[in-house]
Design a protein around this motif. Structure first.
Motif, mmCIF file in Angstrom:
data_model
loop_
_atom_site.group_PDB
_atom_site.id
_atom_site.type_symbol
_atom_site.label_atom_id
_atom_site.label_comp_id
_atom_site.label_asym_id
_atom_site.label_seq_id
_atom_site.Cartn_x
_atom_site.Cartn_y
_atom_site.Cartn_z
ATOM 1 N N ARG A 94 0.873 -1.175 0.000
ATOM 2 C CA ARG A 94 0.000 0.000 0.000
ATOM 3 C C ARG A 94 0.908 1.222 0.000
ATOM 4 N NH1 ARG A 94 -1.926 -3.641 3.315
ATOM 5 N NH2 ARG A 94 -4.099 -4.266 3.267
ATOM 6 N N ARG A 95 0.682 2.105 -0.973
ATOM 7 C CA ARG A 95 1.514 3.298 -1.021
ATOM 8 C C ARG A 95 0.774 4.446 -1.700
ATOM 9 N NH1 ARG A 95 5.748 -0.091 -3.792
ATOM 10 N NH2 ARG A 95 4.578 -0.890 -5.521
ATOM 11 N N GLU A 96 1.123 5.618 -1.253
ATOM 12 C CA GLU A 96 0.588 6.841 -1.836
ATOM 13 C C GLU A 96 1.166 7.001 -3.232
ATOM 14 O OE1 GLU A 96 0.974 11.625 -1.061
ATOM 15 O OE2 GLU A 96 1.738 10.222 0.439
ATOM 16 N N GLU A 97 0.333 7.492 -4.144
ATOM 17 C CA GLU A 97 0.789 7.670 -5.522
ATOM 18 C C GLU A 97 0.102 8.894 -6.101
ATOM 19 O OE1 GLU A 97 1.424 4.348 -8.662
ATOM 20 O OE2 GLU A 97 -0.642 5.002 -8.895
ATOM 21 N N GLN A 98 0.896 9.777 -6.706
ATOM 22 C CA GLN A 98 0.351 10.940 -7.405
ATOM 23 C C GLN A 98 0.914 10.930 -8.816
ATOM 24 O OE1 GLN A 98 1.758 13.915 -4.645
ATOM 25 N NE2 GLN A 98 -0.276 14.130 -3.764
ATOM 26 N N GLU A 99 0.036 11.180 -9.792
ATOM 27 C CA GLU A 99 0.456 11.123 -11.193
ATOM 28 C C GLU A 99 -0.005 12.377 -11.933
ATOM 29 O OE1 GLU A 99 0.604 6.425 -12.154
ATOM 30 O OE2 GLU A 99 -1.371 7.348 -12.341
ATOM 31 N N ILE A 100 0.736 12.679 -12.988
ATOM 32 C CA ILE A 100 0.373 13.796 -13.853
ATOM 33 C C ILE A 100 0.841 13.490 -15.273
ATOM 34 C CG2 ILE A 100 2.473 15.121 -13.403
ATOM 35 C CD1 ILE A 100 0.598 17.627 -13.341
ATOM 36 N N THR A 101 -0.002 13.749 -16.249
ATOM 37 C CA THR A 101 0.325 13.554 -17.656
ATOM 38 C C THR A 101 1.202 14.713 -18.116
ATOM 39 O OG1 THR A 101 -1.763 12.421 -17.994
ATOM 40 C CG2 THR A 101 -0.666 13.250 -19.955
ATOM 41 N N LEU A 102 2.240 14.380 -18.877
ATOM 42 C CA LEU A 102 3.172 15.385 -19.382
ATOM 43 C C LEU A 102 3.228 15.333 -20.906
ATOM 44 C CD1 LEU A 102 6.224 14.739 -17.003
ATOM 45 C CD2 LEU A 102 4.443 16.485 -16.760
ATOM 46 N N PRO A 103 3.569 16.451 -21.559
ATOM 47 C CA PRO A 103 3.736 16.431 -23.018
ATOM 48 C C PRO A 103 5.086 15.843 -23.445
ATOM 49 C CG PRO A 103 4.082 18.644 -22.169
ATOM 50 C CD PRO A 103 3.657 17.796 -21.000
ATOM 51 N N ALA A 104 6.034 15.775 -22.495
ATOM 52 C CA ALA A 104 7.393 15.286 -22.752
ATOM 53 C C ALA A 104 8.024 15.021 -21.380
ATOM 54 C CB ALA A 104 8.199 16.343 -23.512
ATOM 55 N N PRO A 105 9.204 14.397 -21.337
ATOM 56 C CA PRO A 105 9.853 14.173 -20.043
ATOM 57 C C PRO A 105 10.453 15.480 -19.502
ATOM 58 C CG PRO A 105 11.204 13.276 -21.800
ATOM 59 C CD PRO A 105 9.935 13.764 -22.431
ATOM 60 N N LEU A 106 9.669 16.192 -18.719
ATOM 61 C CA LEU A 106 10.039 17.518 -18.228
ATOM 62 C C LEU A 106 10.439 17.488 -16.758
ATOM 63 C CD1 LEU A 106 6.957 19.407 -19.703
ATOM 64 C CD2 LEU A 106 9.281 19.368 -20.636
ATOM 65 N N PRO A 107 11.274 18.451 -16.329
ATOM 66 C CA PRO A 107 11.560 18.571 -14.900
ATOM 67 C C PRO A 107 10.308 19.090 -14.169
ATOM 68 C CG PRO A 107 12.626 20.342 -16.120
ATOM 69 C CD PRO A 107 12.019 19.421 -17.144
#
Length: 182
Positions: free
Chosen positions: A81-94
């Motif tokens: 069990r772990r916390e997870e946050q995700e976000i869609t990106l247009p490219a591999p960005l910092p």
């Protein structure tokens, strides 16, 4: 919150049998969907993200990028069990260039806006299958052929199985699957 069970698959024969099964422990398995995943794991030079109990991954699948901040979490009887946050990106960005949101805020706090070099890359061929019980999708089963790459080449290769609980699944479903797979 991500809830999943993970297993090492000992050999190609076991991998193939799991890929060909139509049912496991009373659960129906959907047809496999094949995808290629390319992951970059990033951290500061002094591993600040890891020291705070997280991992930062940018995954490419086809032409889509997904950044994930994952807590290292806890495991009980093989179920993580772990916390997870995700976000869609247009490219591999910092992170400073990510769209505003919880994932960006968390990443910036964890790295304190410092550079994030690549620690390692993971390439996977994934066979995803929906796991159902009486018509209700309870989990997604992923059979992975994994290669870990460092700057100087392939560092490791292995076979893996993960079963991740879906929103319509219950913890007792994953527990039953986990018990059968052990």
């Amino acid at each position: 919150m991500e809830v999943e069970a993970k297993y090492s698959i000992p050999d190609e024969g076991t991998f193939q049998r799991l890929l060909e099964e139509e049912a496991l422990f009373g659960f129906d398995l959907g047809d496999p969907l094949v995808s290629e995943l390319h992951d970059l794991y990033l951290d500061t030079a002094d591993r600040a993200i890891l020291r705070q109990g997280y991992a930062l991954r940018i995954r490419r699948q086809d032409d889509h990028y997904l950044a994930t901040i994952k807590g290292l979490g806890e495991a009980t009887v093989g179920i993580h069990r772990r916390e997870e946050q995700e976000i869609t990106l247009p490219a591999p960005l910092p992170p400073r260039n990510w769209p505003a949101g919880a994932a960006r805020d968390r990443a910036l706090r964890l790295c304190n806006a410092r550079p994030l070099p690549t620690l390692f890359a993971i390439e996977q061929v994934r066979y995803s299958r929906l796991v159902s019980l009486a018509g209700r999708v309870v989990a997604e089963m992923a059979l992975d052929r994994v290669r870990v790459r460092l700057e100087d080449g392939v560092a490791d290769a292995y076979l893996e199985l993960e079963v991740e609980l879906r929103p319509t699944g219950r913890l007792e479903d994953l527990t039953r699957l986990n018990t059968g797979l052990h």
